[in-house]
Design a protein around this motif. Sequence first.
Motif, short mmCIF file in Angstrom:
data_model
loop_
_atom_site.label_atom_id
_atom_site.label_comp_id
_atom_site.label_asym_id
_atom_site.label_seq_id
_atom_site.Cartn_x
_atom_site.Cartn_y
_atom_site.Cartn_z
N GLU A 10 0.98 -1.22 -0.05
CA GLU A 10 0.15 0.00 0.22
C GLU A 10 0.95 1.19 0.11
OE1 GLU A 10 -3.59 2.08 2.69
OE2 GLU A 10 -3.11 -0.05 3.11
N VAL A 11 1.98 1.36 0.82
CA VAL A 11 2.92 2.45 1.01
C VAL A 11 3.46 2.69 -0.41
CG1 VAL A 11 4.84 3.43 2.09
CG2 VAL A 11 3.10 2.42 3.38
N GLN A 12 3.99 1.45 -0.99
CA GLN A 12 4.67 1.59 -2.35
C GLN A 12 3.67 2.19 -3.33
OE1 GLN A 12 6.20 -2.33 -2.54
NE2 GLN A 12 8.25 -1.97 -1.87
N GLN A 13 2.53 1.68 -3.14
CA GLN A 13 1.62 2.34 -4.37
C GLN A 13 1.35 3.76 -3.91
OE1 GLN A 13 -1.99 -0.11 -3.88
NE2 GLN A 13 -1.09 -1.93 -5.10
N TYR A 14 1.30 4.20 -3.15
CA TYR A 14 1.13 5.76 -2.69
C TYR A 14 2.42 6.45 -2.89
CZ TYR A 14 -3.01 5.38 0.28
OH TYR A 14 -4.27 4.92 0.40
N LEU A 15 3.52 5.89 -2.85
CA LEU A 15 4.84 6.22 -3.18
C LEU A 15 5.07 6.67 -4.85
CD1 LEU A 15 7.53 7.16 -1.90
CD2 LEU A 15 8.27 4.87 -2.41
N GLU A 16 4.52 5.48 -5.45
CA GLU A 16 4.52 5.69 -6.87
C GLU A 16 3.60 6.65 -7.28
OE1 GLU A 16 3.72 1.66 -8.30
OE2 GLU A 16 5.73 0.79 -7.30
N GLY A 17 2.46 6.67 -6.65
CA GLY A 17 1.56 7.88 -7.21
C GLY A 17 2.01 9.00 -6.93
N CYS A 18 2.71 9.50 -5.65
CA CYS A 18 3.36 10.66 -5.41
C CYS A 18 4.46 11.03 -6.49
CB CYS A 18 4.17 10.52 -4.11
SG CYS A 18 2.76 10.93 -2.81
N LYS A 19 5.26 10.15 -6.63
CA LYS A 19 6.25 10.39 -7.66
C LYS A 19 5.63 10.64 -9.15
CE LYS A 19 9.84 7.47 -5.74
NZ LYS A 19 10.62 6.06 -6.12
N ARG A 20 4.75 9.98 -9.58
CA ARG A 20 3.80 10.28 -10.87
C ARG A 20 3.22 11.60 -10.81
NH1 ARG A 20 1.72 5.69 -11.27
NH2 ARG A 20 -0.16 5.93 -9.72
N GLU A 21 2.64 12.05 -9.83
CA GLU A 21 1.99 13.41 -9.75
C GLU A 21 3.09 14.46 -9.71
OE1 GLU A 21 -0.93 14.30 -9.69
OE2 GLU A 21 -1.87 12.48 -9.90
N GLN A 22 4.11 14.27 -9.00
CA GLN A 22 5.40 15.17 -8.90
C GLN A 22 5.83 15.41 -10.40
OE1 GLN A 22 8.41 14.08 -6.45
NE2 GLN A 22 9.17 16.25 -6.34
N LYS A 23 6.28 14.27 -11.00
CA LYS A 23 6.67 14.19 -12.33
C LYS A 23 5.71 15.10 -13.38
CE LYS A 23 9.43 10.24 -12.45
NZ LYS A 23 9.66 8.89 -12.97
N MET A 24 4.55 14.80 -13.25
CA MET A 24 3.35 15.49 -14.14
C MET A 24 3.52 16.90 -13.80
SD MET A 24 -0.51 14.34 -14.69
CE MET A 24 -0.75 13.73 -13.26
N ALA A 25 3.60 17.38 -12.72
CA ALA A 25 3.65 18.76 -12.27
C ALA A 25 4.86 19.55 -12.86
CB ALA A 25 3.60 18.97 -10.63
N GLU A 26 5.80 18.84 -12.49
CA GLU A 26 7.37 19.32 -13.24
C GLU A 26 7.08 19.45 -14.67
OE1 GLU A 26 9.93 20.62 -11.78
OE2 GLU A 26 8.83 20.24 -9.96
N LEU A 27 6.66 18.51 -15.30
CA LEU A 27 6.66 18.34 -16.89
C LEU A 27 5.63 19.52 -17.36
CD1 LEU A 27 7.09 16.92 -19.56
CD2 LEU A 27 5.22 15.61 -19.11
N THR A 28 4.44 19.86 -16.71
CA THR A 28 3.70 20.84 -17.04
C THR A 28 4.21 22.30 -16.94
OG1 THR A 28 1.73 19.48 -16.34
CG2 THR A 28 1.41 21.93 -16.60
N LYS A 29 4.89 22.38 -15.91
CA LYS A 29 5.80 23.65 -15.59
C LYS A 29 6.82 23.86 -16.59
CE LYS A 29 8.05 24.37 -11.89
NZ LYS A 29 8.59 24.40 -10.57
N SER A 30 7.58 22.61 -17.01
CA SER A 30 8.64 22.81 -18.06
C SER A 30 7.84 23.19 -19.60
CB SER A 30 9.49 21.61 -18.11
OG SER A 30 8.77 20.49 -18.60
N GLU A 31 6.88 22.60 -19.84
CA GLU A 31 6.26 22.56 -21.10
C GLU A 31 5.64 24.10 -21.05
OE1 GLU A 31 5.72 20.65 -23.91
OE2 GLU A 31 7.18 19.50 -22.90
N MET A 32 4.98 24.64 -20.19
CA MET A 32 4.72 25.99 -20.10
C MET A 32 5.55 26.97 -20.38
SD MET A 32 2.06 26.19 -16.76
CE MET A 32 2.25 27.92 -16.75
N SER A 33 6.83 26.64 -20.31
CA SER A 33 7.96 27.67 -20.85
C SER A 33 7.87 28.07 -22.48
CB SER A 33 9.34 27.30 -20.02
OG SER A 33 9.43 26.17 -20.68
N SER A 34 7.53 26.87 -22.91
CA SER A 34 7.64 27.08 -24.54
C SER A 34 6.57 27.83 -25.11
CB SER A 34 7.71 25.63 -25.30
OG SER A 34 6.29 24.86 -24.85
N PHE A 35 5.36 28.19 -24.24
CA PHE A 35 4.33 29.17 -24.79
C PHE A 35 4.49 30.59 -24.45
CE2 PHE A 35 2.04 25.19 -23.51
CZ PHE A 35 1.17 24.90 -24.73
#
Length: 101
Positions: A10-35
């Motif tokens: 259960e903890v590993q699943q939550y951990l993977e979810g946090c990593k995924r959400e964090q990567k998504m936020a970072e990716l969105t932030k980096s993609e915004m710089s191209s606009f």
Amino acid sequence: LSLSPPEMNEVQQYLEGCKREQKMAELTKSEMSSFPVDADMYRSVGKMFMKATRDEIETYHTTQSTIHSKKEKQFNDKLEYLKKRANSQMINYKELMGGGR
């Protein structure tokens, strides 16, 4: 002994979810710089999109990234605790089984 593996999963699943959400936020932030700076931007709010300024969206994603980073650390700490507990239980079990002979 039997409680640790499901808890760890259960903890590993939550951990993977946090990593995924964090990567998504970072990716969105980096993609915004191209606009362009004056481009219309929208932020997802539930099932709708709401117009927001670039700064609001960047702040939101920075905040989300920070929150998920903190949660990731908490889940890593909890996972380490569960691993130590499972190891201790295994040692106790082996001692109990070995001591009874």
